[in-house]
Design a protein around this motif. Structure first.
Motif: not given
Length: 736
Positions: A170, A175-177, A208-211, A241, A253, A282-283
């Motif tokens: 991962q 991705g975090a999705t 990762k992939d959070y902002y 973004h 991020f 979460q992206d």
């Protein structure tokens, strides 16, 4: 006569059932009395929860209200379509004689049941009926009629592969999705540090992939007394973004470090309280509601303050529901200054030399020092090489833990031993060292000089390797003072955290450095001689005992089949090392056979890495309630004191505390006297609920002991090394 006998055979079971039902109901007037009394509805008196997370095993848990009990013999389980049930595993109950139905076993406070099952091909739901019966034991004394609850749960997907490998995969690109959104407290970690009396450094850490949105961060001081915050110094690195509502916005991020100045006269101010509100997403996934965190920052000693969710905000409610405790995380080791954390780390590393998990490997170092004889230069080279191995290993471990935790993976001190493959590899390495000390094999230049100091008087690679191994086997232990230092490291900026890890390593290596560089102490070392070979062979046996312990840990993680594969790997390893020693000075075919045997050793380890988590076959321990956030919340809502023990089979400190204190009569007597519940969380394998609990109490790993009082309020965190007097006192205070 035959006809009469047949009718009696039909009638007697019916008559017996009616008599038992009448005895339990204790006549209709008693049941009618409950309508006007304080008798709870049956589902509130006995709160049933189910956990189907382990393939092939359903775990049931009842929380029993005070003054109520359940009959052990009245539990009945009926399978739904496609499900075949095994025999239910129930702990022994309290034995007594019921005036109506004779000898019975009953449960008070809580009870767990494990129900093995098999599912037919194509079955996707676990459906079954659970029937139970209980009574109210004080006035008005009544018994409920048998009650049935219908369960309909999704069948779990068997675990495959290595979870650590999946985590690394991962990190490498998925991705975090593809994962469920994290709780707010884990997705957005917030802390603040005073650089001096007029400058704060705010820190957001996200996986990762959070902002977070730049234009939705608002900051203010509470009860400031004339102080206010200046304009934040927004760092470069913001990402443009697209936002559906606001158009193109700036987001951050990963990590965001935000300097902000305090305007006004701070003379005489010891601390300030900062309130930070922000939005994050979460992206490609969910966006969280507005989050508000309060931190109290010390302006004088530069300590790190961890952001607590403000009571009443969605984040606070989520945290409270998850842990069943108060909203505000307890103040603890995160209030430690850097200087204090370094001192604690040095002391903890020094004491780590006395922990049982490290002693087998330290015997290797003792041998190398003794073999160095009276030459100061030899002793110093041995000590420096060993210290380099220790420091390099602590540094690598610290970097790995901080990197993975920053990416959203719940790793802490000792969690590498949650990976069965690593446990098996470590067992093989220690077994090989034991064989070397027993004289079965001598590692020489043909193996790259790895382990050379274990068999010869010179060479620094072996000392370095011994230092590496000492750190690896030390990870199941948490010495006194280590917990506070590691908790600081996991919350502090990366540079401070790595300094703490290095200071732990210095503490572990310090005794050997002192012996090497203080001639007066070195003179106490015995002179080398032929007796050294005998000592080396004797010291091999603690190595073999360590292998036996690792095999036991593996059995609890993956079952008996995993231990069988480990034994096969050890036999093949012994064969490879024996042939390696026999083939010295021979031709290439002999060396090729050595390589082949070594490759065969890896085959059972590969199979072991594919094994799913073992289903528990042991009956629940009498008087111990397995931890879940829901159980803890229900017990606290019922005004029950709770002693929470977070442990793991690979944690040596945990097992020592259990043997010395928690398995003792004094502890059990205190639980009974104070009406407290003993709740245990097993972190031998990965468990997100336990990880969240550890993070709430800023604990870098296990053991963690928290005593929750019956009157509500925050739990009291106990030291990692327990004494009976300390635990009994904490329970007595919690019951007041």
């Amino acid at each position: 006569m035959r006809l009469v006998t047949g009718r009696m055979a039909t009638f007697l079971p019916v008559l017996a059932f009616l008599l038992i039902g009448l005895g339990c109901l204790q006549a209709p007037p008693a049941l009618a009395q409950t309508q006007d009394g304080n008798i709870l509805p049956v589902t509130e008196a006995y709160q049933l929860s189910a956990d189907a997370g382990t393939p092939g095993m359903l775990k049931l848990h009842w929380i029993i209200a005070p003054h109520y009990y359940l009959y052990r013999g009245r539990m009945k389980f009926t399978a739904g379509p496609g499900i075949t049930l095994g025999e239910a595993q129930l702990p022994p109950g309290e034995k007594h004689v019921d005036p109506y139905i004779g000898p019975v076993e009953t449960y008070h406070h809580a009870v767990d049941a494990s129900l093995p099952y098999t599912a037919a091909a194509g079955t996707t739901r676990l459906r079954l009926s659970v029937q139970y019966q209980g009574c109210h034991e004080v006035e008005p004394k009544i018994c409920y009629p048998p009650h049935t609850e219908q369960l309909d749960l999704p069948l779990p997907t068997p675990a495959t592969g290595n979870s650590l490998g999946n985590a690394l995969q991962q990190l490498g690109g998925s991705g975090a999705t593809s994962r469920s959104p994290l709780p707010q407290e884990q997705a957005f970690r917030f802390s603040a540090l005073a650089q001096d009396a007029h400058h704060l450094l705010l820190h957001w850490t996200m996986p990762k992939d959070y902002y977070v949105y730049r234009n939705h961060i608002t900051l203010k001081l509470k009860d400031a007394g004339g102080l206010k915050l200046g304009e934040p110094a927004w760092p470069a690195g913001g990402v443009q973004h697209p936002d559906a509502q606001s158009g193109t916005v700036t987001v951050y991020f990963g990590d965001l470090e935000l300097p902000v100045a305090i305007e006004g006269d701070t003379a005489g101010r010891r601390q300030v309280t900062l309130e930070a509100s922000f939005l994050g997403c979460q992206d490609g996934g969910v966006c969280y509601p507005l989050m508000t965190r309060d931190v109290t920052v010390d302006l004088q000693d530069g300590t790190v303050a961890n952001g607590a969710a403000k009571p009443g905000t969605p984040a606070a409610v989520a945290a409270g529901n998850a842990s069943g405790a108060a909203m505000t995380p307890p103040a603890g080791p995160l209030r430690t200054s850097l200087f204090a954390a370094l001192l604690l780390a040095l002391a903890g590393g020094l004491i780590l030399n006395l922990m049982p998990c490290v002693l087998p490997v330290l015997s290797l170092k003792a041998v190398s020092l003794l073999e160095s004889g009276e030459s100061p230069s030899h002793r110093q080279r041995h000590a420096l090489a060993y210290t380099a191995g220790v420091l390099a290993s602590f540094l690598a471990l610290g970097i790995a833990i901080l990197a993975l935790r920053a990416a959203g993976h719940a790793l802490g001190w000792g969690t590498q031993l949650q990976q069965p493959l690593l446990v098996a590899v470590l067992a093989c390495v220690i077994f090989a060292l034991g064989l070397s000390m027993s004289g079965v094999v001598q590692f020489g230049a043909s193996l790259g000089n790895v382990g050379n100091a274990l068999a010869r008087r010179s060479g620094l690679a072996g000392d370095f390797f011994t230092g590496v191994l000492a750190v690896v086997v030390a990870s199941p232990c948490t010495a006194p003072y280590m917990g506070s230092a590691l908790a600081y490291a996991f919350a502090a900026p990366a540079a401070h955290a790595l300094l703490v890890f290095l200071m732990l390593g210095l503490g572990l290596a310090l005794p050997f450095l002192v012996i090497a560089y203080v001639p007066a102490l070195a003179r106490w070392l015995p002179k080398p001689g032929r007796w050294m070979e005998t000592l080396k062979q004797v010291l091999a046996f603690p190595m073999y005992l360590t292998v036996a312990w690792l095999a036991w840990v593996l059995a609890n993680q993956r079952g008996a089949d995993a231990v069988g594969l480990l034994l096969v790997a050890l036999v093949l390893l012994a064969l490879a090392l024996w042939w390696f020693e026999r083939s010295r000075g021979r031709g290439m075919p002999h060396h090729m056979l050595t390589v082949l045997l070594a490759l065969l050793t890896a085959a059972p380890l590969y199979l072991l890495a594919q094994m799913p988590v073992a289903a528990s076959t042991a009956a629940p321990q009498d008087g111990i309630v397995p931890y879940t956030p829901e159980k803890l919340a229900a017990l606290r809502a019922a005004n029950t004191p709770v002693f929470v023990d977070m442990t793991a089979d690979w944690c040596i400190t945990c097992k020592a505390n259990e043997h010395a204190v928690l398995d003792g009569d004094a502890f059990r007597a205190a639980l009974k006297r104070d009406g407290a519940v003993y709740m245990k969380g097993d972190w031998t394998n990965e468990d997100p609920a336990i990880t969240a609990f550890l993070q709430r109490y800023h604990s870098p790993g296990v053991p963690l002991y928290v005593v929750f009082p019956k009157g509500g309020g925050e739990g009291r965190q106990l030291p990692t090394v327990l004494t009976t007097a300390l635990v009994v006192q904490a329970l007595d205070e919690a019951a007041r």
